[in-house]
Design a protein around this motif. Structure first.
Motif, mmCIF file in Angstrom:
data_model
loop_
_atom_site.group_PDB
_atom_site.id
_atom_site.type_symbol
_atom_site.label_atom_id
_atom_site.label_comp_id
_atom_site.label_asym_id
_atom_site.label_seq_id
_atom_site.Cartn_x
_atom_site.Cartn_y
_atom_site.Cartn_z
ATOM 1 N N ASN A 137 -1.067 5.997 4.045
ATOM 2 C CA ASN A 137 -0.348 4.882 4.667
ATOM 3 C C ASN A 137 1.127 4.858 4.293
ATOM 4 N N ILE A 270 -9.836 1.611 9.767
ATOM 5 C CA ILE A 270 -8.667 2.294 9.199
ATOM 6 C C ILE A 270 -9.089 3.433 8.294
ATOM 7 N N GLN A 271 -10.132 3.167 7.496
ATOM 8 C CA GLN A 271 -10.524 4.184 6.528
ATOM 9 C C GLN A 271 -11.060 5.446 7.221
ATOM 10 N N THR A 274 -7.886 7.329 8.838
ATOM 11 C CA THR A 274 -7.152 8.061 7.813
ATOM 12 C C THR A 274 -7.673 9.485 7.675
ATOM 13 N N LYS A 277 -6.499 11.602 11.309
ATOM 14 C CA LYS A 277 -5.262 11.448 12.063
ATOM 15 C C LYS A 277 -4.461 12.735 12.206
ATOM 16 N N ARG B 16 -3.682 -3.967 3.726
ATOM 17 C CA ARG B 16 -3.022 -2.980 4.567
ATOM 18 C C ARG B 16 -1.618 -2.753 4.004
#
Lengths: 317, 248
Positions: A137, A270-271, A274, A277, B16
């Protein structure tokens, strides 16, 4: 100063792992800043075949082969000291950022008294790199001081496999270490089967909680076998017990970069994102048109995977 | 036997993370901080080993300013017997952290140094390996199963090719992977009890100070985003698109 780079080869005793040739690409990017040479260190027993494969990687200058019985199992307590000893005279020491590279390289770095860089994803100068933190991130610039050996792992997803056609000189290098008596290797239970490895497969077929059961994963295995693909899963599918842990793709599982990633019934937490991507093309099939995976998919189809998967299989055969 | 467990204060895994607009780092002001999840798993494993009668004492260690006492108290509430804060205001590199754990392992006569395989902030995945190297003891990283049998430990490791098993003599360094166990929840009475457990503060310099030349950290940036692609109407269109792009 000219760069002199040593790469720790990863192999299974017979075949060179593609992560090694990816590390060569990372090393080649370093030599664009001031030139230099790239050598590969192969540790193991009966590894002439692996050494020949390493020598054939384009851009390799020399392959150092340390053949010793105690180096046969890939133990960090034996390979680490050997790598540290071999590192003398080198400006850089690299390893693939696999579980093997991540186990051995920091061990060697500590013996050399230097800090290490994990997951080098870009080279900005001979001693200047980019690496991901916070699960990718954020990307941070890191510069290693001039007077120390640069020790790092190259992030496999960030580097292409170096071409073949090299003609490196294979040289025997005597072991300097003894077997560490305090650690005994008891074996490897392969995740195995005939399917390609998740980390290195060109195509990956992956399923999420929407598969609903271990039995239903069969349709993905069939599709994968037709495509010559590896099979992965989201954390939700692993937690639900549909598939074993080693199939998990994502931040806490495997971070992969296949040319083609086919996600079926994966919402796109999101995990999970990751972990994918850096894939070339992401295809998402999901019943929910609002699933977040469509935000990052290159090709999306709103539909029922239990209909779509057999249709793909049929239309491709 | 004593077990030394490292717990790092890190941004909570549910947050986040955002890069600061000036690129100097990531936003941590007002952000929830927790025990690094892998370290929580390491602590849980240590507690289970003790509860099985195979260890006498579990000591949690954290490095940093007084803020880390919060995470140490969490560790004590989970069941650790005592805590050590290694005090420094600096951000440390893994080599220095490894030297601290080696020094504490020797000072305490630890049988196991149990650490998370990596911290979810800097994602280094190095401290356990470096501690084993400096200490000259066994290194069992990425553990998904740990069985203690007297003076040895049998550790199953999650490696890329499957599950690898090592037998190591104690003392040893073990680092936890995600699936080693599921950490327990802390109960309110335990939080009250934790306040009375001992927490020692040791200055970093007493344990050797900084080690190795630290790499200089520069600009932080957000990763390049992936953009939204095309939506297709049916399977035939999907297969045609894949063929067009030469992917199948």
């Amino acid at each position: 100063m000219t760069n002199k780079i040593l790469i720790l080869a990863e192999h299974d005793g017979a075949t060179l792992n593609p992560g090694t040739a990816k590390a060569v690409s990372c090393a080649a990017a370093i030599t664009e800043h001031g030139g230099g040479t790239i050598d590969i260190l192969v540790l193991g027993e009966g590894i002439d075949g692996v050494a020949a494969q390493a020598a054939a990687v384009a851009g390799v200058n020399a392959v150092l082969v340390t053949d010793a019985a105690h180096l046969a199992p890939p133990l960090a307590v034996n390979h680490g000291p050997e790598l540290a000893a071999a590192a003398e005279g080198y400006s850089h020491v690299l390893a693939p950022s696999s579980t093997y590279g991540k186990d051995v390289l920091p061990h060697a770095a500590a013996l050399l008294g230097v800090n290490a860089l994990s997951d080098i994803m870009a080279v900005e100068g001979a001693r200047a790199f980019k690496r991901p933190i916070y699960a990718g991130n954020a990307i941070v610039d890191v510069t290693v001081p001039d007077d120390v050996i640069v020790c790092g792992t190259s992030r496999s997803a960030s580097w292409p496999t170096a071409a073949e056609g090299g003609a490196g000189a294979v040289q025997a290098r005597a072991a300097t270490s003894q077997r560490a008596a305090h650690t005994r290797y008891q074996g490897l239970a392969g995740a195995g089967g005939d399917r390609p490895d998740l980390q290195t497969a060109r195509i990956v077929v992956s399923g999420g909680r929407a598969l609903g059961s271990a039995e239903n994963f069969e349709i993905l295995y069939r599709l994968a076998d037709g495509l010559g693909a590896a099979v992965g899963a989201s954390r939700a599918a692993v937690d639900a017990g549909y598939v074993p842990n080693d199939m998990q793709v994502g931040q806490t599982g495997k971070i992969i970069s296949p040319e083609l990633y086919l996600a079926f019934g994966i919402s796109g937490a999101i995990q999970h994102i990751t972990g994918i991507k850096d894939a070339g093309t992401i295809v998402a099939v999901n019943k929910d048109a609002d699933a977040p995976i469509f935000e990052i998919a290159d090709i999306g189809l709103v539909g029922d995977l239990f209909t779509v998967v057999p249709e793909i299989e049929q239309q491709l055969s | 036997m004593k077990i030394l467990v490292g717990i790092k204060r890190a941004v909570d895994y549910n947050v986040r993370v955002r890069v600061k607009s000036d690129g100097s780092g990531v936003e941590t002001d007002g952000v929830k901080m927790s025990v690094n999840p892998f370290d929580e798993i390491a602590l849980e494993e240590a507690l289970r080993i003790k509860e099985a009668g195979k260890a006498d004492e579990v000591i949690v260690v954290s490095i940093g300013n007084n803020d880390v006492q919060q995470q140490l108290r969490t560790g004590l509430a989970m069941g650790a017997d005592r805590a050590i804060q290694v005090e420094t205001g600096d951000t440390l590199q893994p080599l220095t952290v490894a030297r601290v754990f080696k020094a504490l392992a020797e000072r305490e006569g630890a049988g196991i140094v149990l650490l998370g395989k990596q911290a979810i902030d800097d994602d280094c995945n190095q401290v356990g390996q470096m501690t084993a190297a400096l200490w000259g003891r066994p290194q069992a990283t990425f553990a998904s199963k740990v069985v203690i049998d007297g003076t040895t430990a049998t550790v199953t490791r999650e490696v890329d090719g499957g599950l690898e098993t090592l037998e190591v003599d104690l003392p040893a360094v073990i680092t936890s992977d995600l699936r080693l166990n599921e950490p327990r929840f802390v109960k309110l009475p335990d939080i009250m009890k934790a306040k009375r457990k001992p927490l020692d503060v040791v200055p970093l310099d007493e344990l050797g100070g900084h080690a190795g030349a630290a790499p200089a950290t520069g600009r932080h940036a957000a990763p390049a985003p992936r953009s939204r692609g095309v939506m297709v109407g049916d399977t035939a269109a999907l297969v045609a698109e894949l063929k067009n792009r030469g992917l199948v």
